[in-house]
Design an enzyme around this catalytic site. Sequence first.
Site, PDB file in Angstrom:
ATOM      1  N   ASP A 141     -72.398   8.785  40.704  1.00 34.63           N
ATOM      2  CA  ASP A 141     -71.513   7.726  40.215  1.00 34.63           C
ATOM      3  C   ASP A 141     -71.528   7.769  38.686  1.00 34.63           C
ATOM      4  O   ASP A 141     -72.500   7.353  38.064  1.00 34.63           O
ATOM      5  CB  ASP A 141     -71.992   6.346  40.687  1.00 34.63           C
ATOM      6  CG  ASP A 141     -71.782   6.144  42.186  1.00 34.63           C
ATOM      7  OD1 ASP A 141     -71.782   7.138  42.927  1.00 34.63           O
ATOM      8  OD2 ASP A 141     -71.632   4.986  42.610  1.00 34.63           O
ATOM      9  N   LYS A 168     -63.981   4.237  41.445  1.00 33.18           N
ATOM     10  CA  LYS A 168     -64.818   3.053  41.682  1.00 33.18           C
ATOM     11  C   LYS A 168     -64.496   2.036  40.607  1.00 33.18           C
ATOM     12  O   LYS A 168     -64.282   2.412  39.441  1.00 33.18           O
ATOM     13  CB  LYS A 168     -66.280   3.504  41.630  1.00 33.18           C
ATOM     14  CG  LYS A 168     -67.316   2.400  41.712  1.00 33.18           C
ATOM     15  CD  LYS A 168     -68.729   3.008  41.809  1.00 33.18           C
ATOM     16  CE  LYS A 168     -69.797   1.966  41.572  1.00 33.18           C
ATOM     17  NZ  LYS A 168     -71.163   2.506  41.576  1.00 33.18           N
ATOM     18  N   LYS A 205     -63.997   2.973  45.947  1.00 37.96           N
ATOM     19  CA  LYS A 205     -65.207   2.157  46.058  1.00 37.96           C
ATOM     20  C   LYS A 205     -65.110   0.940  45.154  1.00 37.96           C
ATOM     21  O   LYS A 205     -65.332   1.043  43.952  1.00 37.96           O
ATOM     22  CB  LYS A 205     -66.441   2.988  45.688  1.00 37.96           C
ATOM     23  CG  LYS A 205     -67.744   2.186  45.700  1.00 37.96           C
ATOM     24  CD  LYS A 205     -68.970   3.048  45.404  1.00 37.96           C
ATOM     25  CE  LYS A 205     -70.213   2.194  45.230  1.00 37.96           C
ATOM     26  NZ  LYS A 205     -71.393   2.972  44.849  1.00 37.96           N
TER      27      LYS A 205
END
Lengths: 297, 306
Positions: free
Chosen positions: B143, B206, B242
């Site tokens: 991430d 995300k 996400k």
Amino acid sequence: MKKSTQRLSVLKTYKLYIGGQFPRTESGRYVAALDANGNKIANLCLASRKDCREAIVAARGALGSWSQRAANNRGQILYRIAELVESRKEAFIAELQQQGLSRSAATRETNAAIDCLIYYAGWCDKYQAIFSTVNPVASSHYNFSVCEPMGVVTLLAPASPLLGLVSVLAPCVAGGNTAVVLANEKRSLSAISLAEVLHSSDVPGGVVNILTGSYAELLPWIVEHRDVNAVVYAEKDAAQLPSLRTKATGNLKRVLHWPLDDWQQAEVQSPYRILDLQEIKTTWHPIQQIAGSGASY
Amino acid sequence: MKTTRPAVFKPSLLAGPAIDQTGVEERTARFTKRSIKAASKMQGLLMTLSMIDLTTLEGKDSVGKVEQLCYKALHLHDAFEGLPTVAAICVYPSHVRTAKKALQDSLVKVASVATAFPAGQSSIDIKLAETRFAVAEGADEIDMVISRGKFLAGEYEYVFDEIAAIKAACGAARLKVILETGELGSLDDVRKASQLAIAAGADFIKTSTGKIQPAATLPVTLVMLETIRDHYYKTGCKVGMKPAGGISTSKLALHYLVMLNETLGADWMNPHWFRFGASSLANNVLLQIAKEKEGCYQSPNYFSVD
């Protein structure tokens, strides 16, 4: 053209009081509150089980800081509520009259409610000293028992619309519990007016949550809720009690019955009402037993 | 799954539709009003559990805490049979090895934040080294955060190249690109950053680090989902989504699933293409599942904290 001099009436919608805010019921349901002659005086929210759930979540969230707050500060806040009810006395009396009480009965009810708040404000920092004990035990331990609040308490408010409500609410929050109040079905207006006072009197949001709705609909959900620690049922009529007790077994919550109908009597207010909503924690603290060693001093 | 996207910046990557903020808000408000019946709700709750990236990103994280969280990932609530595991554990790079060991041969993935999370204020070399470290420790997913400062200053090419370089350093690990929408300001910028990240090779986009408010919101997520949809229509390539931060109730999670279904459709309704980044959502979903099973409202006291 004749000009009307009559002013249009401004009817109030009484909302719920949850987590320090006044939301409408999420269900969007309302009922009319009627005066003694059957005239509509206001709209009331008909709370749903989801409103109950929100109220209990709010009460649980407020419990930590309220129960750990200095006892004298809780007393100051209760006193502050009393002061504000006093300053809005006329409004409370008028509202009670609307709900069918005579002027003198309404005045008596309001005065007694204020006195009740002040009574429990005084007890806030004293009941621990009265009810906590140091216990004689036969082993090398310092053994003591102290009061701790039960936690989230649901109060089913009695029919006495203001005094009865205050008489169950004040000992509950004085003892560091947080409350979810189900206002009396027949006379709910004063409960929401009291919420408006609580909102402006330093009571942290969530410590007291007040709902108006149908007992038959909401009681099972409240009494079975696993995150409620105690239920106070304050009607003389005990018919409901066995079913409440059965439903409460899921998380072994306490069901307290305060069977009263005249809340004006002096002996109704008592520190034992605070004690009723306390758990007793006993600690065994190992010590050297000086007397046991035979030393004589 | 090989992507054939050219990792070369072109100004045309930034061209996109202007976002109608009021329209987006009205649209997302409708997702919150769908009637969901009990059986579908139960399916939605189980699906939510399986999509969670169970996250701990605190300075105080320790080996014990991470091991505990991994146990929670595998055993959400053993009193109920048939619960899924969560999709992944999300930790700092220094805890990847611990998590990997604790999860052993389960299907739960280990995601690691990297690139000077959460601010992203460091040099590209350090970011690359951190990414390589996390991958070498065993991370299945990375991430990364984009350089918001550069993005807002208009240095889109820098941001693009950075994402492409990190993507190359990830190797087989899937790359989630955190836009940190709370710092981007407008939905137009969210759209632009989403297009940039997707073009540079993101496997997932995300919303947030969870360290900035506001974190994930329905409108921001809708804009990102629509970017993914447009990209899919244009290229046939799927990109995951996400939302992370601030999704702590199952009701809200179900709203996200409704939005996902109505925007991207059933192909995205699985943990491979959709995740929730959350730390407290799992327990809230468990409370709801318990309520559906037992018929009364529950207390958090009966569920493990982590």
